[in-house]
Design an enzyme around this catalytic site. Structure first.
Site, short mmCIF file in Angstrom:
data_model
loop_
_atom_site.label_atom_id
_atom_site.label_comp_id
_atom_site.label_asym_id
_atom_site.label_seq_id
_atom_site.Cartn_x
_atom_site.Cartn_y
_atom_site.Cartn_z
CG HIS A 1 -1.87 -1.05 1.36
ND1 HIS A 1 -1.78 -2.05 2.30
CD2 HIS A 1 -3.00 -1.31 0.65
CE1 HIS A 1 -2.80 -2.87 2.18
NE2 HIS A 1 -3.56 -2.45 1.18
N GLY B 1 -3.17 -2.35 -7.07
CA GLY B 1 -2.09 -3.32 -7.17
C GLY B 1 -2.47 -4.45 -8.13
#
Ligand code: PAF
Length: 262
Positions: free
Chosen positions: A45, A155
Site C-alpha cells: 500500500h 495493485g
C-alpha cells in the site's frame, strides 16, 4: 518504526462523508491521486502512496472494510483492523488526506443500488466468492465519485479486480485514470497482503511455495498436485491474460497471486 518530529506533519483525517464532500470542493487546480484500501496497510500500500505522491499534488487514501464484498462472514469478522498503526504509516508516508467513512454513510441505500458485471466477474475469484465483485465494484464506484481523483492506484496482485475496475471506469465514462502497480513481495517472494498477518510463522514459510510454484515450468495440474501435497487447499491455478493466476487456502486464510506468464 522510529518516527521523527517532521514525520508528524498533520494528515487530514476525515471520518464524516459530508465533511469530505465539502473539503473536496475546496481542492481546486491540484491533481489528486487516490488509493482505496481496506486498511491493515503494508509496504505494498505504501508503494502505491509513494507512486501517487510522485504523480500528483495531493494524495488521498481511504480505509473502509467494505462489508458487501465479503461473501464469507468469518473472513469479514477476522479481517485485520489496525487503524492507529495505519495512521502512523500514512503520516510517515506524508499522505495528505485519509478518508475513513462508516458503513451507514456509504450504504444509505442499504445496498439496494449495486454495480453488476455479467461476464468476467463470474469466473475465477467470482466463481469462488459469489457476490464479491458486485460489492467491490459498487464501493469503488462510490469512492471514485466521492474522491474525484485524477488517478487511482490499484495493485496487480488483485489482477481480476484491476481488470474489472478498468472495465467499469471505461463503461461508465468515469474520469479517473486507473493506474496498475506491480505486486510487492517479501524476501521469500510471497505477495504482500493484509491476510498474511493471519498466518503463523510456519504457515508464512509454507506460503512462499505458492508464488515459487506459479513461477515454475510445471503444468497447472502438476502445481495443483504439489500444492495439495504441501497441505494447501486449492481453488484454482490457471493461465489467462498472459498470466498464471492462483487462489489457495492455508488453514482458513485465503491467498491469491498471479505472475506474468507468456
Ligand atoms: O483491494 C482492496 O483492498 C479492495 O477490494 C478495495 C479496492 C479497497 C475495495 O474495497
Amino acid at each position: 518504526m522510529l518516527l521523527k518530529p517532521e514525520d508528524f506533519l498533520p494528515m487530514n483525517i476525515v471520518t464524516e462523508l459530508n465533511e469530505w464532500v465539502s473539503m473536496r470542493k475546496k481542492i481546486m487546480n491540484q491533481s489528486i491521486g487516490f488509493i482505496p484500501t481496506m486498511g491493515n496497510l503494508h509496504a505494498g500500500h505504501i508503494s502505491l502512496c509513494e507512486r501517487s505522491k510522485r504523480d500528483n499534488d495531493i494524495t488521498v487514501v481511504s480505509i473502509f472494510v467494505n462489508p458487501t464484498q465479503f461473501n464469507n462472514q468469518n473472513d469479514l469478522k477476522h479481517y485485520p483492523r489496525t487503524l492507529p498503526e495505519d495512521i502512523e504509516k500514512l503520516t510517515h508516508a506524508k499522505v495528505d488526506y485519509l478518508f475513513v467513512p462508516n458503513a451507514e454513510d456509504m450504504y444509505q441505500d442499504n445496498y439496494e443500488i449495486k454495480v453488476t458485471e455479467t461476464e468476467l466477474s463470474h469466473e475465477l475469484e467470482g466463481e469462488h466468492r459469489p457476490g464479491h465483485f458486485n460489492g467491490m465494484l459498487t464501493v469503488v464506484l462510490k469512492l471514485l465519485n466521492l474522491i474525484q481523483a485524477h488517478k487511482a492506484y490499484f495493485g496487480e496482485k488483485d489482477y481480476q479486480q484491476l481488470l474489472l475496475v478498468k472495465k467499469m471506469v471505461l463503461s461508465l465514462f468515469l474520469p479517473t485514470e486507473i493506474m496498475a502497480c506491480e505486486t510487492i513481495r517479501n524476501e521469500k517472494g510471497l505477495a504482500l497482503s493484509s491476510r498474511n498477518s493471519r498466518l503463523n510463522d510456519e504457515q508464512l514459510e509454507m506460503a512462499a511455495h505458492f508464488p515459487a510454484l506459479l513461477h515454475s515450468h510445471l503444468t497447472d495440474e502438476e502445481i495443483i498436485t504439489q500444492l495439495k501435497n504441501l497441505g494447501f487447499k486449492v481453488d484454482y491455478i490457471v493461465k489467462k491474460w498472459q498470466r498464471r493466476l492462483g487462489a489457495v487456502y492455508l488453514g482458513d486464510v485465503r491467498l491469491i497471486d498471479n505472475i506474468h506468464y507468456i
